[in-house]
Scaffold this active site. Sequence first.
Site, mmCIF file in Angstrom:
data_model
loop_
_atom_site.group_PDB
_atom_site.id
_atom_site.type_symbol
_atom_site.label_atom_id
_atom_site.label_comp_id
_atom_site.label_asym_id
_atom_site.label_seq_id
_atom_site.Cartn_x
_atom_site.Cartn_y
_atom_site.Cartn_z
ATOM 1 N N HIS A 85 6.809 17.887 -12.122
ATOM 2 C CA HIS A 85 6.369 17.682 -13.498
ATOM 3 C C HIS A 85 7.304 16.686 -14.153
ATOM 4 C CE1 HIS A 85 5.086 18.503 -17.603
ATOM 5 N NE2 HIS A 85 4.016 19.053 -17.057
ATOM 6 N N HIS A 126 -2.732 14.476 -13.117
ATOM 7 C CA HIS A 126 -2.737 15.254 -14.372
ATOM 8 C C HIS A 126 -3.666 16.453 -14.141
ATOM 9 C CE1 HIS A 126 -2.376 16.151 -18.544
ATOM 10 N NE2 HIS A 126 -3.064 15.155 -19.091
ATOM 11 N N ASP A 149 -0.808 23.925 -12.668
ATOM 12 C CA ASP A 149 -2.018 23.779 -11.860
ATOM 13 C C ASP A 149 -1.936 24.537 -10.541
ATOM 14 O OD1 ASP A 149 -3.479 22.254 -13.647
ATOM 15 O OD2 ASP A 149 -2.463 20.411 -13.041
HETATM 16 N N1 ACO Z 1 5.017 16.520 -3.792
HETATM 17 C C1 ACO Z 1 5.960 15.865 -3.100
HETATM 18 N N2 ACO Z 1 6.921 15.113 -3.648
HETATM 19 C C2 ACO Z 1 6.913 15.034 -4.993
HETATM 20 C C3 ACO Z 1 5.967 15.682 -5.784
HETATM 21 C C4 ACO Z 1 4.999 16.457 -5.144
HETATM 22 N N3 ACO Z 1 4.062 17.107 -5.849
HETATM 23 N N4 ACO Z 1 6.210 15.420 -7.090
HETATM 24 C C5 ACO Z 1 7.276 14.627 -7.118
HETATM 25 N N5 ACO Z 1 7.706 14.378 -5.844
HETATM 26 C C6 ACO Z 1 8.843 13.577 -5.470
HETATM 27 C C7 ACO Z 1 8.555 12.100 -5.632
HETATM 28 O O1 ACO Z 1 7.976 11.545 -4.484
HETATM 29 C C8 ACO Z 1 9.938 11.578 -5.908
HETATM 30 O O2 ACO Z 1 10.651 11.533 -4.690
HETATM 31 P P1 ACO Z 1 11.664 10.333 -4.355
HETATM 32 O O3 ACO Z 1 12.714 10.407 -5.430
HETATM 33 O O4 ACO Z 1 12.143 10.654 -2.994
HETATM 34 O O5 ACO Z 1 10.835 9.090 -4.448
HETATM 35 C C9 ACO Z 1 10.579 12.668 -6.742
HETATM 36 O O6 ACO Z 1 9.903 13.876 -6.374
HETATM 37 C C10 ACO Z 1 10.452 12.455 -8.248
HETATM 38 O O7 ACO Z 1 9.069 12.364 -8.578
HETATM 39 P P2 ACO Z 1 8.432 11.355 -9.597
HETATM 40 O O8 ACO Z 1 7.113 10.883 -9.042
HETATM 41 O O9 ACO Z 1 9.426 10.297 -10.002
HETATM 42 O O10 ACO Z 1 8.180 12.279 -10.827
HETATM 43 P P3 ACO Z 1 7.255 11.917 -12.042
HETATM 44 O O11 ACO Z 1 7.863 12.526 -13.226
HETATM 45 O O12 ACO Z 1 6.960 10.468 -12.107
HETATM 46 O O13 ACO Z 1 5.870 12.619 -11.629
HETATM 47 C C11 ACO Z 1 4.133 14.128 -11.359
HETATM 48 C C12 ACO Z 1 5.454 13.827 -12.109
HETATM 49 C C13 ACO Z 1 3.162 12.954 -11.528
HETATM 50 C C14 ACO Z 1 3.510 15.376 -11.960
HETATM 51 C C15 ACO Z 1 4.454 14.341 -9.865
HETATM 52 O O14 ACO Z 1 5.351 15.406 -9.719
HETATM 53 C C16 ACO Z 1 3.201 14.583 -9.043
HETATM 54 O O15 ACO Z 1 2.519 13.626 -8.658
HETATM 55 N N6 ACO Z 1 2.840 15.884 -8.775
HETATM 56 C C17 ACO Z 1 1.611 16.195 -8.070
HETATM 57 C C18 ACO Z 1 0.411 16.146 -9.010
HETATM 58 C C19 ACO Z 1 0.381 17.328 -9.952
HETATM 59 O O16 ACO Z 1 0.586 18.462 -9.553
HETATM 60 N N7 ACO Z 1 0.073 17.032 -11.231
HETATM 61 C C20 ACO Z 1 -0.056 18.066 -12.253
HETATM 62 C C21 ACO Z 1 0.931 17.843 -13.365
HETATM 63 S S1 ACO Z 1 0.977 19.226 -14.486
HETATM 64 C C22 ACO Z 1 -0.422 19.124 -15.425
HETATM 65 O O17 ACO Z 1 -1.069 18.117 -15.552
HETATM 66 C C23 ACO Z 1 -0.855 20.418 -16.068
#
Ligand code: ACO
Length: 375
Positions: A260, A221, A311
């Site tokens: 996201h 987050h 971010d």
């Molecule tokens: N880098 C690499 N792969 C990613 C990323 C990433 N940043 N984000 C998602 N993926 C991949 C996942 O591994 C998944 O792959 P798969 O289907 O092969 O397993 C796919 O994309 C779908 O991702 P989920 O984790 O199911 O998406 P979810 O909605 O649960 O997660 C989240 C969203 C937590 C923001 C995720 O994208 C993440 O961890 N991002 C990095 C952390 C981040 O930048 N957070 C800031 C959020 S915005 C904010 O707070 C203002």
Amino acid sequence: MTNATEQYYPGLEGVIAGETGISTIAGGLQYRGYSIQDLAADSSFEEVAYLLIHGELPTQSEFDGFLERLAGARSVRESIHALYRSLPSDANAMDVLRTGVSILSHHDPDTGSNALDASKRKAERLLAAIPTLITSWSRIKAGNEPVAPRANLDFSANLLNMLHGSEADEVERNALDVSLILYAEHEYNASTFTARVAASTLADLHGAVVAAIAALKGPLHGGANERAVEVLEEVGSRDNAESWIRNALATKRLVMGFGHRVYKDEDPRATILKDFCMRIAPQRDATEWEEMSDIIEKVMWDEKHLPPNMDWPAGRLYRMIGLETEIYTPLFVAARVTGWAAHVIEQQSANRLIRPRANYVGPEPRAYAAIDSRG
Ligand code: ACO
């Protein structure tokens, strides 16, 4: 009892968990009907804070009163500085801020009251004092004295002045102000939902904000803005960017600042801030960082269809204006406390305890065995 299995969505993805009149992402992110594009271009963070806490944009006289109240509530007690001096200098800035907000609650004249006016007064006082907590810790841990707040500076200029002990230039002030507008509110994100869950038990505003700070700290987050800069530092140069990101994806690394839960094609906040970064990068000797970012964005999109979230540009924007990485997530708090407060007030005004169900996946019923008969 209902059959919880049929209604189970891991991570509550896609679940409508309540109603809100504060913001929507449908049709582009809007705060109480105003688009973030318009607010970022024409408004100030204080105006947006008023809109979120009080429900409408202020008239001039309402705004003047609001600014006066904020300026009068910026100072924190010397006992908080004394406590901060007693903490280990490597204490995490978000944890220290969480502690600071908790202490503020003990001295707030409206502590314990969830009346509408009391919650609004507390929201204003928290908004005013949080920058002082953030900057005091940043200075104390570096062995410097805190800088007293100045009533004749606006929110962002005062925050930067308290941080550096000198006035920021207009580019720095404006960059921080726009980022705070964009960080201020975002519907049922994890920290806001945390605040609403706490408020739904009739916990008070300070308690809900403390809980929300704990939720925001996590790297999935708010903590991601600090990690996004660490990514760029690790990449190091434009020439290394493509091989770095391809290797990161090949090794299934989570690339901070991308992806996201609700934005699958574009985070509109990221688009606005990227534009801002591109405009100021040449003056800030940061053109190569923009180029590195572009290469990483392109590969993330081509290979994973993942857009940058807010971010991603926020981290490097803060770096361009000379801010230390460890205060990036606390700055998110300085902004989001307005959204949290609005949601707590909305929850309090039509409360129903938030208490979902879980699917039980533990052991079948079994007999208790006395301790001396356990293997
Ligand atoms: N880098 C690499 N792969 C990613 C990323 C990433 N940043 N984000 C998602 N993926 C991949 C996942 O591994 C998944 O792959 P798969 O289907 O092969 O397993 C796919 O994309 C779908 O991702 P989920 O984790 O199911 O998406 P979810 O909605 O649960 O997660 C989240 C969203 C937590 C923001 C995720 O994208 C993440 O961890 N991002 C990095 C952390 C981040 O930048 N957070 C800031 C959020 S915005 C904010 O707070 C203002």
